[in-house]
Design a protein around this motif. Sequence first.
Motif, PDB file in Angstrom:
ATOM      1  N   MET A 133      11.567-100.604  38.004  1.00  0.00           N
ATOM      2  CA  MET A 133      12.020-100.249  39.334  1.00  0.00           C
ATOM      3  C   MET A 133      11.060 -99.276  40.007  1.00  0.00           C
ATOM      4  SD  MET A 133      15.603 -98.791  40.661  1.00  0.00           S
ATOM      5  CE  MET A 133      15.694 -98.245  42.328  1.00  0.00           C
ATOM      6  N   ASN A 168      12.582 -94.816  35.457  1.00  0.00           N
ATOM      7  CA  ASN A 168      12.617 -96.141  34.830  1.00  0.00           C
ATOM      8  C   ASN A 168      13.483 -96.151  33.581  1.00  0.00           C
ATOM      9  OD1 ASN A 168      11.083 -97.743  36.602  1.00  0.00           O
ATOM     10  ND2 ASN A 168       9.197 -96.861  35.811  1.00  0.00           N
ATOM     11  N   TYR A 198      17.006 -96.318  34.790  1.00  0.00           N
ATOM     12  CA  TYR A 198      17.242 -97.661  35.324  1.00  0.00           C
ATOM     13  C   TYR A 198      17.448 -98.661  34.189  1.00  0.00           C
ATOM     14  CZ  TYR A 198      16.594-102.058  37.759  1.00  0.00           C
ATOM     15  OH  TYR A 198      16.770-103.328  38.241  1.00  0.00           O
ATOM     16  N   SER A 230      20.914-100.816  33.388  1.00  0.00           N
ATOM     17  CA  SER A 230      20.738-102.250  33.611  1.00  0.00           C
ATOM     18  C   SER A 230      21.160-103.092  32.416  1.00  0.00           C
ATOM     19  CB  SER A 230      19.281-102.561  33.949  1.00  0.00           C
ATOM     20  OG  SER A 230      18.918-101.937  35.144  1.00  0.00           O
ATOM     21  N   ILE A 236      19.733 -92.642  39.673  1.00  0.00           N
ATOM     22  CA  ILE A 236      18.593 -93.461  40.096  1.00  0.00           C
ATOM     23  C   ILE A 236      18.343 -93.290  41.595  1.00  0.00           C
ATOM     24  CG2 ILE A 236      17.856 -95.854  40.503  1.00  0.00           C
ATOM     25  CD1 ILE A 236      19.067 -96.479  37.750  1.00  0.00           C
ATOM     26  N   ALA A 265      15.042 -91.829  43.307  1.00  0.00           N
ATOM     27  CA  ALA A 265      14.340 -92.634  44.321  1.00  0.00           C
ATOM     28  C   ALA A 265      14.202 -91.856  45.631  1.00  0.00           C
ATOM     29  CB  ALA A 265      15.086 -93.944  44.553  1.00  0.00           C
TER      30      ALA A 265
END
Length: 137
Positions: A1, A27, A30, A34, A109, A113
Amino acid sequence: MFKWRDEFSVNVSKLDEQHKEIFNIGNFVYDLISMKDDIDRYDEIMLALNKLKDYAKYHFDTEEKMMLEYNYPKYEEHKRQHEAFISKVNSLDEDAIDEDQKKVGLDLIMFIANWIEQHILRTDMEYKEFFNKKGVY
């Protein structure tokens, strides 16, 4: 990501390497959220959160020392943003993390970001030319 690109560089190698590590932590989080399983990821999320806290403090200390050493004119404003980041990360409730790992993971996240977009790619870019003119690369 989170993919590092050359245009993210502040042209100060030490700081770029530290920024890349923040991408790596993002990451890691993420990848955790996920996963399509029902395994409890509390310990891994807490590990990532603690790594983010510790690494952010280390990175901010590095930036702030450089800013003071070279008399960066926006030091106080920059330091306030760092303090707000640490305060936000410290405010995450461990019980909430345990109860809703996916939601907290997604929030984390998004926070990372937004930090990359708002701070690294905007605010940190403001010191790029300043440090380079001082011979700092």
